[in-house]
Design a protein around this motif. Structure first.
Motif, PDB file in Angstrom:
ATOM      1  N   GLY A 200       0.824  -1.217   0.000  1.00 16.11           N
ATOM      2  CA  GLY A 200       0.000   0.000   0.000  1.00 16.11           C
ATOM      3  C   GLY A 200       0.854   1.261   0.000  1.00 16.11           C
ATOM      4  O   GLY A 200       1.859   1.350  -0.716  1.00 16.11           O
ATOM      5  N   ILE A 201       0.467   2.225   0.846  1.00 21.41           N
ATOM      6  CA  ILE A 201       1.217   3.486   0.868  1.00 21.41           C
ATOM      7  C   ILE A 201       2.619   3.317   1.468  1.00 21.41           C
ATOM      8  O   ILE A 201       3.418   4.249   1.436  1.00 21.41           O
ATOM      9  N   GLY A 202       2.898   2.132   1.975  1.00 23.46           N
ATOM     10  CA  GLY A 202       4.258   1.849   2.463  1.00 23.46           C
ATOM     11  C   GLY A 202       5.291   2.161   1.395  1.00 23.46           C
ATOM     12  O   GLY A 202       6.376   2.693   1.679  1.00 23.46           O
ATOM     13  N   LEU A 203       4.957   1.848   0.147  1.00 16.83           N
ATOM     14  CA  LEU A 203       5.903   2.077  -0.954  1.00 16.83           C
ATOM     15  C   LEU A 203       6.162   3.568  -1.155  1.00 16.83           C
ATOM     16  O   LEU A 203       7.299   3.996  -1.343  1.00 16.83           O
ATOM     17  N   GLU A 204       5.085   4.339  -1.100  1.00 13.33           N
ATOM     18  CA  GLU A 204       5.218   5.781  -1.355  1.00 13.33           C
ATOM     19  C   GLU A 204       5.960   6.492  -0.231  1.00 13.33           C
ATOM     20  O   GLU A 204       6.820   7.341  -0.472  1.00 13.33           O
ATOM     21  N   VAL A 205       5.647   6.141   1.010  1.00  9.45           N
ATOM     22  CA  VAL A 205       6.315   6.844   2.118  1.00  9.45           C
ATOM     23  C   VAL A 205       7.763   6.374   2.274  1.00  9.45           C
ATOM     24  O   VAL A 205       8.619   7.137   2.721  1.00  9.45           O
ATOM     25  N   THR A 206       8.036   5.136   1.866  1.00 12.52           N
ATOM     26  CA  THR A 206       9.427   4.671   1.943  1.00 12.52           C
ATOM     27  C   THR A 206      10.280   5.393   0.897  1.00 12.52           C
ATOM     28  O   THR A 206      11.449   5.718   1.153  1.00 12.52           O
ATOM     29  N   ALA A 207       9.701   5.661  -0.266  1.00 12.50           N
ATOM     30  CA  ALA A 207      10.427   6.418  -1.292  1.00 12.50           C
ATOM     31  C   ALA A 207      10.795   7.799  -0.745  1.00 12.50           C
ATOM     32  O   ALA A 207      11.902   8.306  -0.971  1.00 12.50           O
TER      33      ALA A 207
ATOM     34  N   HIS B 228       1.338   4.719  11.063  1.00 16.40           N
ATOM     35  CA  HIS B 228       0.163   4.430  10.226  1.00 16.40           C
ATOM     36  C   HIS B 228       0.291   3.096   9.494  1.00 16.40           C
ATOM     37  O   HIS B 228       1.380   2.528   9.399  1.00 16.40           O
ATOM     38  N   GLY B 229      -0.812   2.632   8.968  1.00 17.52           N
ATOM     39  CA  GLY B 229      -0.833   1.377   8.229  1.00 17.52           C
ATOM     40  C   GLY B 229      -0.689   1.578   6.728  1.00 17.52           C
ATOM     41  O   GLY B 229      -0.240   2.636   6.268  1.00 17.52           O
ATOM     42  N   SER B 230      -1.101   0.561   5.961  1.00 19.18           N
ATOM     43  CA  SER B 230      -0.851   0.575   4.518  1.00 19.18           C
ATOM     44  C   SER B 230      -1.933   1.345   3.746  1.00 19.18           C
ATOM     45  O   SER B 230      -1.798   1.548   2.548  1.00 19.18           O
ATOM     46  N   ALA B 231      -2.988   1.775   4.429  1.00 19.41           N
ATOM     47  CA  ALA B 231      -4.053   2.612   3.860  1.00 19.41           C
ATOM     48  C   ALA B 231      -4.440   2.233   2.432  1.00 19.41           C
ATOM     49  O   ALA B 231      -4.272   3.022   1.497  1.00 19.41           O
ATOM     50  N   PRO B 232      -4.974   1.015   2.232  1.00 16.41           N
ATOM     51  CA  PRO B 232      -5.289   0.546   0.875  1.00 16.41           C
ATOM     52  C   PRO B 232      -6.210   1.496   0.104  1.00 16.41           C
ATOM     53  O   PRO B 232      -6.123   1.579  -1.118  1.00 16.41           O
ATOM     54  N   ASP B 233      -7.052   2.236   0.831  1.00 16.96           N
ATOM     55  CA  ASP B 233      -8.010   3.126   0.150  1.00 16.96           C
ATOM     56  C   ASP B 233      -7.328   4.258  -0.618  1.00 16.96           C
ATOM     57  O   ASP B 233      -7.884   4.774  -1.591  1.00 16.96           O
ATOM     58  N   ILE B 234      -6.139   4.665  -0.207  1.00 16.98           N
ATOM     59  CA  ILE B 234      -5.460   5.744  -0.956  1.00 16.98           C
ATOM     60  C   ILE B 234      -4.137   5.275  -1.573  1.00 16.98           C
ATOM     61  O   ILE B 234      -3.376   6.083  -2.113  1.00 16.98           O
ATOM     62  N   ALA B 235      -3.866   3.973  -1.496  1.00 18.12           N
ATOM     63  CA  ALA B 235      -2.580   3.460  -1.986  1.00 18.12           C
ATOM     64  C   ALA B 235      -2.393   3.730  -3.479  1.00 18.12           C
ATOM     65  O   ALA B 235      -3.346   3.647  -4.243  1.00 18.12           O
ATOM     66  N   GLY B 236      -1.192   4.057  -3.861  1.00 18.75           N
ATOM     67  CA  GLY B 236      -0.842   4.252  -5.272  1.00 18.75           C
ATOM     68  C   GLY B 236      -1.372   5.540  -5.856  1.00 18.75           C
ATOM     69  O   GLY B 236      -1.284   5.779  -7.056  1.00 18.75           O
ATOM     70  N   GLN B 237      -1.937   6.421  -5.029  1.00 22.95           N
ATOM     71  CA  GLN B 237      -2.535   7.663  -5.541  1.00 22.95           C
ATOM     72  C   GLN B 237      -1.693   8.893  -5.252  1.00 22.95           C
ATOM     73  O   GLN B 237      -2.131  10.017  -5.514  1.00 22.95           O
TER      74      GLN B 237
END
Ligand code: IPM
Ligand code: MN
Length: 376
Positions: free
Chosen positions: A10-17, A273-282
């Motif tokens: 999820g958003i883990g990818l975006e925040v890790t970047a 925070h968690g992986s927030a699937p609802d906003i992931a990849g956005q």
């Protein structure tokens, strides 16, 4: 500095970047050799290798100076049995690394006092840190399991487990406002009464620190009623998980909260925070929790307190300039996406770094000696 990144799901990818960019810039500024490697955990690891944490990833984490994790989990893997879920990978990682002390600072930046659903009179000036025990308690106790008629988990703490996390909390309090609030459910649970007894014993080693005890239900209420009363909160794995989400309300968003997990040999950093699937990849996630976790990494794993302070200041300056991700929008603010927010924080970080570099010589008229004065 050898760092393993575990972006996860999820958003883990975006925040890790976002976190990675900050790590690279700081390492370069302070001339620290840096090796960064990204590996899989959680759902991403399940998809690639069938399990949420492989031995290969774990081995790499053992060898690293610090591990950074984004977030794990998502609807796609929710129906797997408990021990095959993404979460099981994270629990195994924490347990294997032995990172028993999880620190979750909850601080309200002045420009954020109105961001919370709580009144600014309540939130302003909040500065506490939750010390959550991370490798024991209800999360790990045996027996655990289920059959068609019932299901069971065990809350258990050993003396050693309570003592070591309690010491960390008291030590931290000696460098803060000298106050520890231990949170338990000692009116009901043997495990909590035991926790309380041991915390009292450990507390005697720290006479300058004032210790008080709070039942967890009351603590949940007090955290949102009057958060300024807290300095260090010390609590078990399960209660700490719940209370840190509640505390997120004070800062305006769970997306703001960083964490550091420390053991005797290893360290792990994760936004709360968690992986927030609802906003992931956005490109909408708030990177501040992740970037603030990087600040904690520089402080606790690399002893680079100056870098930590600069990152924190860069976050604060960015908020003061009015930049907000969607989770913390406010009237008159500039709404930005994850990348833009990260860019603004990095701009501010670079400014702070340049301030430090621009040293100008001046002649002391009395002694005719050359001193270097820092511009900022
Ligand atoms: C946290 C999370 C984790 C926990 C989950 C994802 C396993 O909620 O870090 O707070 O419960 O510890
Ligand atoms: Mn949680």
């Amino acid at each position: 500095m050898k760092i393993i990144l575990l972006p996860g799901d999820g958003i883990g990818l975006e925040v890790t970047a976002a976190a990675e960019q900050v790590i690279r810039i700081v390492a370069e500024h302070f001339n620290k050799p840096l090796s960064i490697e990204a590996m899989l955990i959680g759902g991403a690891s399940i998809d690639a290798d069938g399990i949420p944490l492989t031995d290969e990833t774990l081995e790499a984490c053992y060898k690293a100076d610090a591990v950074f994790l984004g977030a794990i989990g998502g609807v796609k893997w929710d129906n797997l049995e408990q021990k095959l879920k993404p979460e099981a990978g994270l629990l195994k990682l924490r347990k294997s690394l032995g990172v028993y002390t999880n620190m979750r600072p909850v601080k309200v930046y002045e420009p954020m006092v109105n961001a919370s659903s709580l009144k600014s009179e309540v939130t302003r000036g909040t500065d506490m840190v939750i010390f959550r025990e991370l490798t024991g308690g209800l999360y790990f106790g045996e027996p655990r399991g289920s059959d068609s008629d019932s299901a069971w988990n065990t809350m258990e703490y050993s003396r050693l487990e309570v003592e070591r996390v309690a010491r960390k909390a008291f030590e931290a309090a000696t460098k803060r406002r000298q106050k520890v609030t231990s949170v338990d459910k000692a009116n009901i649970l043997e495990c909590s009464q035991f926790w309380r007894d041991i915390v009292i014993e450990v507390g005697k080693e720290y006479p300058s620190v004032q210790l008080n005890h709070m039942l967890v239900d009351n603590a949940a209420m007090q955290i949102v009623r009057n958060p300024r009363q807290f300095d260090v909160i010390l609590t078990s794995n399960m209660f700490g998980d719940i209370l840190s989400d509640i505390a997120g309300v004070i800062t305006g968003s769970l997306g703001m909260l960083p964490s550091a997990s420390i053991g005797d040999k290893h360290t792990l950093y994760e936004p709360v925070h968690g992986s927030a699937p609802d906003i992931a990849g956005q490109n909408r996630a708030n990177p501040i929790g992740a970037i603030a976790s990087v600040a904690m990494m520089f402080e606790y794993s690399f002893g680079m307190d100056e870098a930590a302070v600069m990152i924190d200041k860069a976050i604060e300056n960015t908020l003061t300039q009015g930049y907000r991700t969607v989770d913390i929008v406010a009237e008159g603010c500039k709404v930005v996406n994850t990348e833009h927010m990260t860019e603004q924080i990095i701009n501010n970080l670079r400014k702070l770094m340049q301030g430090k570099k621009k040293a100008t010589p001046y002649i002391d008229p009395t002694y005719y000696m050359v001193f270097w004065s820092e511009a900022d």
